[in-house]
Design a protein around this motif. Structure first.
Motif, short mmCIF file in Angstrom:
data_model
loop_
_atom_site.label_atom_id
_atom_site.label_comp_id
_atom_site.label_asym_id
_atom_site.label_seq_id
_atom_site.Cartn_x
_atom_site.Cartn_y
_atom_site.Cartn_z
N ASP A 73 8.07 -51.81 -21.61
CA ASP A 73 7.34 -51.94 -22.87
C ASP A 73 5.87 -52.19 -22.54
O ASP A 73 5.54 -53.23 -21.96
N VAL A 75 3.44 -52.93 -24.39
CA VAL A 75 2.82 -53.95 -25.23
C VAL A 75 3.36 -55.32 -24.82
O VAL A 75 4.56 -55.55 -24.84
N GLU A 79 0.00 -59.47 -27.07
CA GLU A 79 -0.58 -58.40 -27.89
C GLU A 79 0.21 -58.22 -29.18
O GLU A 79 -0.36 -58.00 -30.25
N ARG A 80 1.53 -58.35 -29.08
CA ARG A 80 2.37 -58.22 -30.26
C ARG A 80 2.08 -59.36 -31.25
O ARG A 80 2.00 -59.14 -32.46
N SER A 83 -1.30 -58.76 -32.91
CA SER A 83 -1.18 -57.71 -33.92
C SER A 83 -0.54 -58.23 -35.19
O SER A 83 -0.97 -57.91 -36.31
#
Length: 146
Positions: A73, A75, A79-80, A83
């Protein structure tokens, strides 16, 4: 459409050459491929099949190594989370903008002004805060003229 009729050969007893093979399409058109072209297409197709089989063979051998890595993955969790935080902030700002527009349409100018002001001050770093500033200006203008 019929293949062209070949004239009778001058040599007696020699049968006329067979018509070239044809391939038909759904619109009843015919394509004639010369024998060399057919051979080229067939050899290209078999070469592609052999190349695909050869490429798959090393992958099968390395599948044991792939079992150790379940997935990739790109990300990261940070970062998740960032976001999701930005998404929540944008959603709240849009909700306040919509509320301000609804209040303005109903003529409740002080409440609309408060909603637009909240977006402009709390979410000033978002580009949609420009809409809130325009909304504030319109509400102030309408409030003076009513």
């Amino acid at each position: 459409m019929q293949p062209p009729v070949t004239p009778a050969s001058s040599a007696a007893g020699a049968p006329p050459p067979p018509p070239p093979p044809t391939t038909t399409c759904s619109t009843s058109c015919r394509f004639v491929l010369p024998p060399t072209r057919r051979h080229l297409l067939a050899s290209s197709a078999s070469s592609l099949l052999l190349a695909a089989a050869a490429a798959a063979a090393p992958r099968a051998a390395s599948s044991e190594d792939d079992d150790a890595v379940t997935s990739y993955d790109p990300v990261t969790a940070a970062e998740r989370a960032a976001s999701a935080s930005v998404s929540r902030r944008v959603g709240e700002a849009v909700r306040l903008l919509d509320l301000g527009r609804d209040l303005q349409a109903r003529g409740e100018f002080p409440a609309a002004l408060a909603s637009f002001t909240a977006v402009a001050t709390e979410y000033g770093d978002l580009s949609l805060s420009g809409y809130a500033r325009v909304g504030r200006a319109l509400v102030l203008y309408e409030e003076m003229n009513y």
